[in-house]
Design an enzyme around this catalytic site. Sequence first.
Site, PDB file in Angstrom:
ATOM      1  N   GLU A  91      -7.063   2.265 -13.007  1.00  0.00           N
ATOM      2  CA  GLU A  91      -6.541   3.438 -12.296  1.00  0.00           C
ATOM      3  C   GLU A  91      -5.267   3.947 -12.961  1.00  0.00           C
ATOM      4  O   GLU A  91      -5.109   5.152 -13.198  1.00  0.00           O
ATOM      5  CB  GLU A  91      -6.263   3.099 -10.829  1.00  0.00           C
ATOM      6  CG  GLU A  91      -7.535   2.904 -10.007  1.00  0.00           C
ATOM      7  CD  GLU A  91      -7.264   2.496  -8.567  1.00  0.00           C
ATOM      8  OE1 GLU A  91      -8.174   2.645  -7.739  1.00  0.00           O
ATOM      9  OE2 GLU A  91      -6.151   2.020  -8.257  1.00  0.00           O
ATOM     10  N   CYS A 105       0.821  -1.211   0.000  1.00  0.00           N
ATOM     11  CA  CYS A 105       0.000   0.000   0.000  1.00  0.00           C
ATOM     12  C   CYS A 105       0.855   1.260   0.000  1.00  0.00           C
ATOM     13  O   CYS A 105       0.682   2.153  -0.821  1.00  0.00           O
ATOM     14  CB  CYS A 105      -0.917  -0.026   1.224  1.00  0.00           C
ATOM     15  SG  CYS A 105      -1.974   1.391   1.338  1.00  0.00           S
ATOM     16  N   GLY A 141      -3.495  -9.120 -12.578  1.00  0.00           N
ATOM     17  CA  GLY A 141      -3.829  -9.823 -11.345  1.00  0.00           C
ATOM     18  C   GLY A 141      -2.592  -9.977 -10.488  1.00  0.00           C
ATOM     19  O   GLY A 141      -1.489  -9.599 -10.890  1.00  0.00           O
ATOM     20  N   LYS A 153      -0.426   5.606  -5.974  1.00  0.00           N
ATOM     21  CA  LYS A 153      -1.440   5.683  -7.037  1.00  0.00           C
ATOM     22  C   LYS A 153      -2.431   6.810  -6.785  1.00  0.00           C
ATOM     23  O   LYS A 153      -2.831   7.508  -7.713  1.00  0.00           O
ATOM     24  CB  LYS A 153      -2.127   4.327  -7.223  1.00  0.00           C
ATOM     25  CG  LYS A 153      -3.208   3.988  -6.246  1.00  0.00           C
ATOM     26  CD  LYS A 153      -4.606   4.281  -6.778  1.00  0.00           C
ATOM     27  CE  LYS A 153      -5.631   4.103  -5.685  1.00  0.00           C
ATOM     28  NZ  LYS A 153      -5.975   2.738  -5.380  1.00  0.00           N
ATOM     29  N   LYS A 154      -2.787   7.053  -5.514  1.00  0.00           N
ATOM     30  CA  LYS A 154      -3.717   8.153  -5.231  1.00  0.00           C
ATOM     31  C   LYS A 154      -3.022   9.485  -5.519  1.00  0.00           C
ATOM     32  O   LYS A 154      -3.642  10.428  -6.003  1.00  0.00           O
ATOM     33  CB  LYS A 154      -4.196   8.093  -3.778  1.00  0.00           C
ATOM     34  CG  LYS A 154      -5.151   9.222  -3.365  1.00  0.00           C
ATOM     35  CD  LYS A 154      -6.606   8.868  -3.541  1.00  0.00           C
ATOM     36  CE  LYS A 154      -7.572  10.039  -3.346  1.00  0.00           C
ATOM     37  NZ  LYS A 154      -7.899  10.334  -1.958  1.00  0.00           N
ATOM     38  N   GLY A 200      -4.897  -5.663 -18.995  1.00  0.00           N
ATOM     39  CA  GLY A 200      -5.706  -6.067 -17.843  1.00  0.00           C
ATOM     40  C   GLY A 200      -6.862  -5.116 -17.633  1.00  0.00           C
ATOM     41  O   GLY A 200      -6.886  -4.012 -18.187  1.00  0.00           O
ATOM     42  N   TYR A 248      -8.980  -3.167 -11.199  1.00  0.00           N
ATOM     43  CA  TYR A 248      -9.019  -1.758 -10.814  1.00  0.00           C
ATOM     44  C   TYR A 248      -7.639  -1.131 -10.924  1.00  0.00           C
ATOM     45  O   TYR A 248      -7.503   0.039 -11.273  1.00  0.00           O
ATOM     46  CB  TYR A 248      -9.655  -1.567  -9.429  1.00  0.00           C
ATOM     47  CG  TYR A 248      -8.785  -1.848  -8.229  1.00  0.00           C
ATOM     48  CD1 TYR A 248      -7.950  -0.856  -7.706  1.00  0.00           C
ATOM     49  CD2 TYR A 248      -8.797  -3.082  -7.601  1.00  0.00           C
ATOM     50  CE1 TYR A 248      -7.155  -1.099  -6.590  1.00  0.00           C
ATOM     51  CE2 TYR A 248      -8.016  -3.330  -6.494  1.00  0.00           C
ATOM     52  CZ  TYR A 248      -7.188  -2.348  -5.997  1.00  0.00           C
ATOM     53  OH  TYR A 248      -6.399  -2.593  -4.903  1.00  0.00           O
ATOM     54  N   VAL A 249      -6.603  -1.919 -10.676  1.00  0.00           N
ATOM     55  CA  VAL A 249      -5.237  -1.384 -10.797  1.00  0.00           C
ATOM     56  C   VAL A 249      -4.972  -0.955 -12.238  1.00  0.00           C
ATOM     57  O   VAL A 249      -4.424   0.126 -12.494  1.00  0.00           O
ATOM     58  CB  VAL A 249      -4.195  -2.434 -10.340  1.00  0.00           C
ATOM     59  CG1 VAL A 249      -2.777  -1.943 -10.623  1.00  0.00           C
ATOM     60  CG2 VAL A 249      -4.358  -2.759  -8.856  1.00  0.00           C
ATOM     61  N   CYS A 286      -1.761   1.915  -2.808  1.00  0.00           N
ATOM     62  CA  CYS A 286      -2.668   3.024  -2.480  1.00  0.00           C
ATOM     63  C   CYS A 286      -2.018   4.407  -2.539  1.00  0.00           C
ATOM     64  O   CYS A 286      -2.548   5.317  -3.176  1.00  0.00           O
ATOM     65  CB  CYS A 286      -3.218   2.873  -1.057  1.00  0.00           C
ATOM     66  SG  CYS A 286      -3.308   1.217  -0.398  1.00  0.00           S
ATOM     67  N   GLU A 346     -25.681  14.765  -1.876  1.00  0.00           N
ATOM     68  CA  GLU A 346     -27.088  15.016  -1.571  1.00  0.00           C
ATOM     69  C   GLU A 346     -28.041  14.231  -2.477  1.00  0.00           C
ATOM     70  O   GLU A 346     -29.187  14.004  -2.108  1.00  0.00           O
ATOM     71  CB  GLU A 346     -27.418  16.520  -1.641  1.00  0.00           C
ATOM     72  CG  GLU A 346     -27.370  17.111  -3.031  1.00  0.00           C
ATOM     73  CD  GLU A 346     -27.758  18.596  -3.053  1.00  0.00           C
ATOM     74  OE1 GLU A 346     -28.747  18.966  -2.403  1.00  0.00           O
ATOM     75  OE2 GLU A 346     -27.078  19.371  -3.754  1.00  0.00           O
ATOM     76  N   HIS A 393     -26.544  21.123   0.428  1.00  0.00           N
ATOM     77  CA  HIS A 393     -26.591  21.704  -0.908  1.00  0.00           C
ATOM     78  C   HIS A 393     -25.539  22.786  -1.054  1.00  0.00           C
ATOM     79  O   HIS A 393     -25.331  23.548  -0.110  1.00  0.00           O
ATOM     80  CB  HIS A 393     -27.993  22.305  -1.126  1.00  0.00           C
ATOM     81  CG  HIS A 393     -28.238  22.692  -2.549  1.00  0.00           C
ATOM     82  ND1 HIS A 393     -28.293  21.774  -3.579  1.00  0.00           N
ATOM     83  CD2 HIS A 393     -28.424  23.914  -3.114  1.00  0.00           C
ATOM     84  CE1 HIS A 393     -28.522  22.418  -4.716  1.00  0.00           C
ATOM     85  NE2 HIS A 393     -28.602  23.708  -4.463  1.00  0.00           N
TER      86      HIS A 393
END
Length: 565
Positions: free
Chosen positions: A271, A126, A360, A134-135, A264, A267-268, A131, A545, A540
């Site tokens: 992203e 991570c 994977g 990548k973020k 592939g 999600y990796v 994580c 919302e 709002h």
Amino acid sequence: FLLQVKDLFSSLGVGCNVLELDQVDDGAGVQEVLSEITNQKTVPNIFVNKVHVGGCDRTFQAHQSGLLQKLLKENSAYEYDLIVIGGGSGGLACAKEAAILGKKVMVLDFVVPSPQGTSWGLGGTCVNVGCIPKKLMHQAALLGQALHDSRKFGWEYNQQVKHNWETMVDAIQNHISSLNWGYRLSLREKAVTYLNAYGEFVEHHKIKATNRKGQETCHTAAKFVIATGERPRYLGIQGDKEYCITSDDLFSLRYCPGKTLVVGASYVALECAGFLAGLGLDVTVMVRSIILRGFDQEMAEKLSSYMEQQHGVKFLRKFVPVMVQQLEKGSPGKLKVVAKSTEGPETIDGIYNTVLLAIGRDSCTRKIGLEKIGVKINEKNGKIPVNDVEQTNVSYVYAIGDILEGKPELTPVAIQAGKLLARRLFGTSSEKCDYINVPTTVFTPLEYGCCGLSEEKAIEVYKKENLEVFHSFFWPLEWTVAGRENNVCYAKIICNKLDHDRVIGFHVLGPNAGEITQGFAVAMKCRLTKRQLDETVGIHPTCGEVFTTLEITKSLGLDITQKGC
Ligand SMILES: Cc1cc2nc3c(=O)[nH]c(=O)nc-3n(C[C@H](O)[C@H](O)[C@H](O)COP(=O)(O)OP(=O)(O)OC[C@H]3O[C@@H](n4cnc5c(N)ncnc54)[C@H](O)[C@@H]3O)c2cc1C
Ligand SMILES: *[C@@H]1O[C@H](CO)[C@@H](O)[C@H](O)[C@H]1NC(C)=O
């Protein structure tokens, strides 16, 4: 009685020697001597390291009062109370918690370099290659989008805007180094012994640790936790290990990857494709079959078509690479990729600067000596099956994190499991890790947050006629003036009609999806119903919302497109 005592000792992670008096030659003689020295005529008659404890009742009393543990510890045959193999999200959390509870703990963490030679510091996937980087790269891409929007909001600038990959990587890697340092410090503070060495079982209660220089040491412990995580899978085709990179290499890549093929549809993969395109690169994603397997497929479809139509990512569907060839060396060089259709004889080829494999990840469980002590793994995928207290089939060995069979592969899940495990093993708690309704977010250009079941899974479990699905497109206010597209951000909840319209699936596609989903996940833990959502007053103007005003159901089939200019 004997069985109960045996169970007690095995739950404490201690082996015991049993002498069955009716199965030895001079059983009666032994019993006589025993009763002489212990004043106890009955069996079982229990000794811990030569100290007489008593019969079954006395042993359990000693356990309750803590005397038994003390006797075991004073003469403990093992160097450590706990050895954790793997210093990632789960392993570190477990080791630290055990140390806080006063135990003697060792952690081993060792990064086997990737085929491209990349390695990194303490903290696991991570922090180093997951994580965190990548973020941050996703953020870099979002800032590019914001720059674009800013002109519509009146910002004027003349300088040509371009992105510098090296600057970004340096900044991110500096941040990661500071995290690595922080982890080392906190282990030292808690007096956890840290070994930067590769651990493998050699016999019961004993591991061998091999460091970078090949030096070996052996260590013993009463209990073990396996938290070795996973590493990217390769295709097994000509040229893949020589020329392709994976997410293990991308985040510290010294040069801009250029025109990139991402192989592939995990999600990796999406992203990485998303932020690379956001940084201005030419990106193609090659997909063998399903996009975001395991996730809600309607959301996956919307997310990938946004990437395709609004974000300039190309998708090559139903193809698999069969060969990667180097045309030119360099940073980046030039590679030729030959791919084959999954549906027929057709082959295609393309030229890319970089090929990123994200097909994977494989569990690191096959080279850690599990066979030496008989820990069961699923031979097909290498995952470790555990019971509801993360115990493997060898009672003193536990496992947490990505290597677990059938559990979400996420950092907060590994941390939670590790911490609770330490508290159960060494504290007074009996709280188990709850793997249900774990929220997650895919940080693609249009972020996708979800909690609970996908629509497919909900239908499979509850049947379509028992579900009500509410949904709506929404147009973030920030997007209106910026002139960004309408009818791409999307909200959906799945409710169980047989249980007060309980929300069993939550899905949102839009900016800050992670921030939105986290709060609703708390509500779902509190057994959120549709009515409670309706009773909640929105904030709002926000994206979140929309969930307080959902009216249109899929069963009614009304139009959900938003009319805006
Ligand atoms: C690109 C990418 C992005 C991700 N993004 C997110 C995200 O946004 N959010 C999220 O929650 N999760 C994300 N994840 C998943 C997350 O990283 C994992 O779920 C998490 O790291 C699992 O923790 P772990 O403790 O099981 O293993 P890891 O963190 O992988 O740690 C295992 C450690 O053990 C070491 N090790 C292995 N074998 C041995 C051995 N024999 N001896 C000594 N050490 C050994 C490894 O080198 C590693 O350091 C992402 C993963 C990837 C790859
Ligand atoms: C655990 O499972 C493995 C593989 O099935 C088996 O060989 C081993 O004997 C089992 N060990 C225990 C203690 O049950």
